[in-house]
Design a protein around this motif. Structure first.
Motif, PDB file in Angstrom:
ATOM      1  N   LEU A 148       0.831  -1.211   0.000  1.00 33.09           N
ATOM      2  CA  LEU A 148       0.000   0.000   0.000  1.00 33.09           C
ATOM      3  C   LEU A 148       0.863   1.258   0.000  1.00 33.09           C
ATOM      4  N   THR A 149       1.956   1.232   0.767  1.00 34.11           N
ATOM      5  CA  THR A 149       2.843   2.393   0.811  1.00 34.11           C
ATOM      6  C   THR A 149       3.514   2.613  -0.538  1.00 34.11           C
ATOM      7  N   TYR A 150       3.924   1.529  -1.173  1.00 34.07           N
ATOM      8  CA  TYR A 150       4.531   1.659  -2.493  1.00 34.07           C
ATOM      9  C   TYR A 150       3.539   2.235  -3.496  1.00 34.07           C
ATOM     10  N   ASP A 151       2.301   1.740  -3.466  1.00 35.00           N
ATOM     11  CA  ASP A 151       1.285   2.266  -4.377  1.00 35.00           C
ATOM     12  C   ASP A 151       1.051   3.765  -4.131  1.00 35.00           C
ATOM     13  N   MET A 152       1.033   4.160  -2.870  1.00 36.87           N
ATOM     14  CA  MET A 152       0.857   5.574  -2.549  1.00 36.87           C
ATOM     15  C   MET A 152       2.029   6.394  -3.072  1.00 36.87           C
ATOM     16  N   ALA A 153       3.245   5.897  -2.861  1.00 32.00           N
ATOM     17  CA  ALA A 153       4.426   6.639  -3.306  1.00 32.00           C
ATOM     18  C   ALA A 153       4.433   6.829  -4.819  1.00 32.00           C
ATOM     19  N   VAL A 154       4.122   5.760  -5.548  1.00 28.26           N
ATOM     20  CA  VAL A 154       4.102   5.846  -7.012  1.00 28.26           C
ATOM     21  C   VAL A 154       3.056   6.843  -7.490  1.00 28.26           C
ATOM     22  N   SER A 155       1.859   6.775  -6.903  1.00 26.05           N
ATOM     23  CA  SER A 155       0.782   7.678  -7.338  1.00 26.05           C
ATOM     24  C   SER A 155       1.090   9.123  -6.966  1.00 26.05           C
ATOM     25  N   TRP A 156       1.697   9.343  -5.803  1.00 29.46           N
ATOM     26  CA  TRP A 156       2.019  10.710  -5.394  1.00 29.46           C
ATOM     27  C   TRP A 156       3.074  11.314  -6.323  1.00 29.46           C
ATOM     28  N   VAL A 157       4.066  10.509  -6.692  1.00 35.21           N
ATOM     29  CA  VAL A 157       5.104  11.024  -7.591  1.00 35.21           C
ATOM     30  C   VAL A 157       4.524  11.316  -8.969  1.00 35.21           C
ATOM     31  N   SER A 158       3.603  10.477  -9.436  1.00 35.65           N
ATOM     32  CA  SER A 158       3.023  10.688 -10.760  1.00 35.65           C
ATOM     33  C   SER A 158       2.177  11.951 -10.826  1.00 35.65           C
ATOM     34  N   VAL A 159       1.585  12.334  -9.698  1.00 30.70           N
ATOM     35  CA  VAL A 159       0.729  13.513  -9.661  1.00 30.70           C
ATOM     36  C   VAL A 159       1.487  14.742  -9.201  1.00 30.70           C
ATOM     37  N   PHE A 160       2.347  14.571  -8.189  1.00 32.13           N
ATOM     38  CA  PHE A 160       3.104  15.686  -7.622  1.00 32.13           C
ATOM     39  C   PHE A 160       4.595  15.362  -7.711  1.00 32.13           C
ATOM     40  N   PRO A 161       5.231  15.615  -8.844  1.00 34.50           N
ATOM     41  CA  PRO A 161       6.655  15.272  -8.998  1.00 34.50           C
ATOM     42  C   PRO A 161       7.561  15.976  -7.999  1.00 34.50           C
ATOM     43  N   ASP A 162       7.146  17.133  -7.497  1.00 32.39           N
ATOM     44  CA  ASP A 162       7.977  17.906  -6.578  1.00 32.39           C
ATOM     45  C   ASP A 162       7.583  17.731  -5.119  1.00 32.39           C
ATOM     46  N   CYS A 163       6.878  16.655  -4.785  1.00 32.03           N
ATOM     47  CA  CYS A 163       6.388  16.483  -3.415  1.00 32.03           C
ATOM     48  C   CYS A 163       7.461  15.969  -2.469  1.00 32.03           C
ATOM     49  N   GLY A 164       8.680  15.654  -2.977  1.00 31.49           N
ATOM     50  CA  GLY A 164       9.744  15.185  -2.097  1.00 31.49           C
ATOM     51  C   GLY A 164       9.830  13.686  -1.981  1.00 31.49           C
ATOM     52  N   VAL A 165       9.013  12.940  -2.722  1.00 24.88           N
ATOM     53  CA  VAL A 165       9.037  11.481  -2.686  1.00 24.88           C
ATOM     54  C   VAL A 165       9.763  10.983  -3.922  1.00 24.88           C
ATOM     55  N   HIS A 166      10.767  10.104  -3.691  1.00 23.29           N
ATOM     56  CA  HIS A 166      11.543   9.540  -4.799  1.00 23.29           C
ATOM     57  C   HIS A 166      11.388   8.033  -4.811  1.00 23.29           C
ATOM     58  N   VAL A 167      11.034   7.484  -5.961  1.00 23.09           N
ATOM     59  CA  VAL A 167      10.832   6.037  -6.098  1.00 23.09           C
ATOM     60  C   VAL A 167      11.845   5.521  -7.110  1.00 23.09           C
ATOM     61  N   PRO A 168      12.916   4.855  -6.661  1.00 27.60           N
ATOM     62  CA  PRO A 168      13.879   4.271  -7.597  1.00 27.60           C
ATOM     63  C   PRO A 168      13.226   3.212  -8.464  1.00 27.60           C
ATOM     64  N   PRO A 169      13.689   3.030  -9.691  1.00 27.49           N
ATOM     65  CA  PRO A 169      13.023   2.111 -10.618  1.00 27.49           C
ATOM     66  C   PRO A 169      13.261   0.638 -10.333  1.00 27.49           C
ATOM     67  N   LYS A 170      14.297   0.294  -9.565  1.00 31.77           N
ATOM     68  CA  LYS A 170      14.617  -1.121  -9.391  1.00 31.77           C
ATOM     69  C   LYS A 170      13.791  -1.742  -8.277  1.00 31.77           C
TER      70      LYS A 170
END
Length: 566
Positions: free
Chosen positions: A535-557
């Motif tokens: 659930l946390t990963y899903d939240m992080a991905v969605s937050w970055v997709s909507v708010f790129p400057d929100c301070g959340v970074h999701v590495p691709p690996k």
């Protein structure tokens, strides 16, 4: 950095703060603090500079020494905003005295010639309506709402948000079309067309926010479904609020009846009022002082009960986010302990926030009444007074919106950490500002899904009530005076009202849970990920997709680690 001082566990979080004199986390600017990595903590600042957050530690822990003052030496939590809790109980005692001493439903009839059996007849039908319509509607509405929020919506949250937004747009279009048909004209077309165009533009602008809203909603629904006893608590508090409203009407009617009788006697005793209509005019005047106190009492008590729900939800959801082993059943320790803290330690904070809201609401209602009174007056200055009261009403409505917006976030910290009311509001805004998320908390698409769900549940509940009425013998529920289509519509109306009541209460619980999820993700993302990684990963991905400057970074690996930089 010196050893941190351990504080008591208040709800979901065990708090510790650095008590050294080396610059500690409390004196360091938030922007220099640390980077919290899901799965692995990475300090960006050497300890000599001021000490970063430890693995899984929340932003509040690392930047607040004032929380230490909220607890006694033995580690037990303290009561907050106690004077306002005492004031609330005194006000409640005063209202009970007023209701017992002066309460009335109106002047009794001079005589009653009807048969006493008519009263028994009415009581019989009322009991049948309760047993055959009200109670089944409550059960059906609760089951439908729980099934929808626990099973259906979590399977496709993004689709649910999109469908609700589109349905709102379609409903707006149908409404505009009906207005044009009922009152054709160029002004009607232009006005309704502008309204529909504005809403369509709004839908286009917020469409990109749907993944963000869906992720937050899904997390909140999963948490509340695991602790569904919170819904029962909410229903109990809301039902109590309804009972209070009935008692308030009983007490207020007695007060105003007494004031009206005194006005008539005073006017009749005045020699200048003899043989005139002044006595009747005096009887209809508004007593602003008693009215203000009664309105404050009405709104204060109702808001206290409703805000106790939000504080309890925050405690339950915070525990589920950070210590899920204590929040997995209907009456889990999270549910019972959160309710206990709300009724004891946090009750004063709930009373303070509710009192501020109640005063603004009472003043707004009085301004509206004064505006209407000025419009109906024959005084030459009544037009200007009406305009002034209209402006005042608008200002009070804005203040009311501000207070309600402040409260919805303040009560999250009250329920989770045990802060006082004012401190809770300040800290939650500091947290969002430190994360750079001040724009995120202003967007709300979750309400569309919850409102559509509530309406659908209400309609289904009404249809089931209609089927029950059709199954019973003619006249069995509503008497021989209401048969056929009339009885069917009455049953449908009862089912819709009950369904809307139950589902709306449960939807408000979910709204509070969504707010808590946002705060938990901002405060301690590592703890949230440790308890609910997917659930946390899903939240992080969605937050970055909507708010790129929100301070959340999701590495691709894989495995994916999401980092919040403060």
């Amino acid at each position: 950095m010196t050893q941190g001082k351990a504080l008591a566990q208040y709800g979901a979080v065990t708090v510790s703060v650095d008590d050294g004199d080396d610059g500690g986390g409390s004196s360091m600017p938030p922007a220099m603090a640390s980077a919290v990595t899901y799965g692995e903590a990475t300090s960006l600042v050497p300890d000599a500079v001021g000490g970063g957050t430890a693995e899984g530690e929340s932003w509040i822990k690392a930047h607040d020494v004032e929380l230490a003052e909220n607890d006694d030496v033995d580690g037990s939590p303290r009561f907050q905003d106690v004077p306002f809790a005492v004031l609330f109980y005194l006000h409640l005692a005063a209202m009970i005295y007023v209701g017992v001493s002066f309460g009335t439903w109106g002047e009794p009839a001079a005589s009653y010639e009807g048969d006493a059996s008519d009263s028994d007849f009415g009581e019989t039908h009322l009991s049948r309506i309760v047993y055959y319509l009200v109670l089944p509607s409550v059960g059906v509405s609760f089951a439908l709402t729980y099934t929808g929020t626990a099973v259906i919506i979590p399977l496709c949250p993004e689709t649910a948000v999109k469908a609700s937004v589109v349905s709102s747009l379609v409903t707006t279009g149908i409404f505009c079309l009906l207005v044009i048909i009922s009152a054709p004209g160029i002004l009607t077309v232009v006005g309704t067309g502008a309204m529909f165009a504005f809403f369509a533009w709004y839908v286009k602008k917020v469409w990109r926010l749907i993944p963000f809203a869906a992720a937050n909603l899904k997390t909140a629904l999963v948490g509340m479904s695991a602790n569904w006893g919170t819904y029962l608590i909410a229903l109990a508090f809301t039902a109590t609020s309804s009972v209070w409203a009935v008692f308030w009407m009983y007490a207020a009617n007695g007060v105003f009846t007494r004031e009206e009788a005194e006005d008539k006697l005073e006017a009749e005793d005045n020699l200048e009022a003899v043989n005139t209509d002044d006595s009747y005019a005096a009887a209809g005047k508004i007593h602003w002082g008693p009215l203000f106190l009664l309105l404050v009492s009405l709104y204060w008590t109702s808001m206290v009960l409703l805000n106790m729900i939000q504080t309890t939800v925050a405690g339950v959801m915070g525990t589920w986010c950070f210590a899920k082993e204590d929040a997995t059943t209907c009456c889990s320790p999270a549910v019972t302990s959160s309710l206990y803290r709300t009724c004891t330690y946090a009750f004063g904070s709930v009373c303070l926030g509710s009192l501020m809201d109640a005063i603004i609401k009472a003043l707004r209602v009085m301004a509206e009444m004064a505006k209407n009174q000025s419009r109906n007056s024959d005084d030459e200055c009544s037009g200007g007074a009406a305009i002034l009261f209209c402006i005042l009403e608008c200002i009070l409505r804005m203040l009311e919106d501000i207070i309600e917006y402040f409260n919805q976030w303040a009560y999250v910290f009250v329920g989770m950490y045990g802060y006082s009311y004012i401190e809770s509001g300040r800290k939650v805004m500091e947290l969002f500002r430190a994360r750079g998320w001040t724009a995120i908390i202003t967007d709300d698409l979750v309400g569309y899904v919850l409102n559509v769900t509530a309406v659908m549940v209400a309609i289904v509940s009404g249809l089931i009530a209609l089927a029950i009425e059709a199954w019973t013998p003619s006249g069995y529920l509503f008497g021989d005076d209401m048969e056929g289509a009339g009885a069917g519509w009455a049953a449908f109306f009862v089912g819709v009202i009950i369904g809307l009541f139950v589902s709306s209460v449960m939807m408000n619980v979910i709204k509070g849970a969504v707010n808590t999820v946002v705060v938990c993700f901002a405060d301690a993302p590592a703890k949230l990920e440790a308890n609910h990684p997917q659930l946390t990963y899903d939240m992080a991905v969605s937050w970055v997709s909507v708010f790129p400057d929100c301070g959340v970074h999701v590495p691709p690996k894989q495995p994916v680690a999401a980092t919040v930089v403060v």
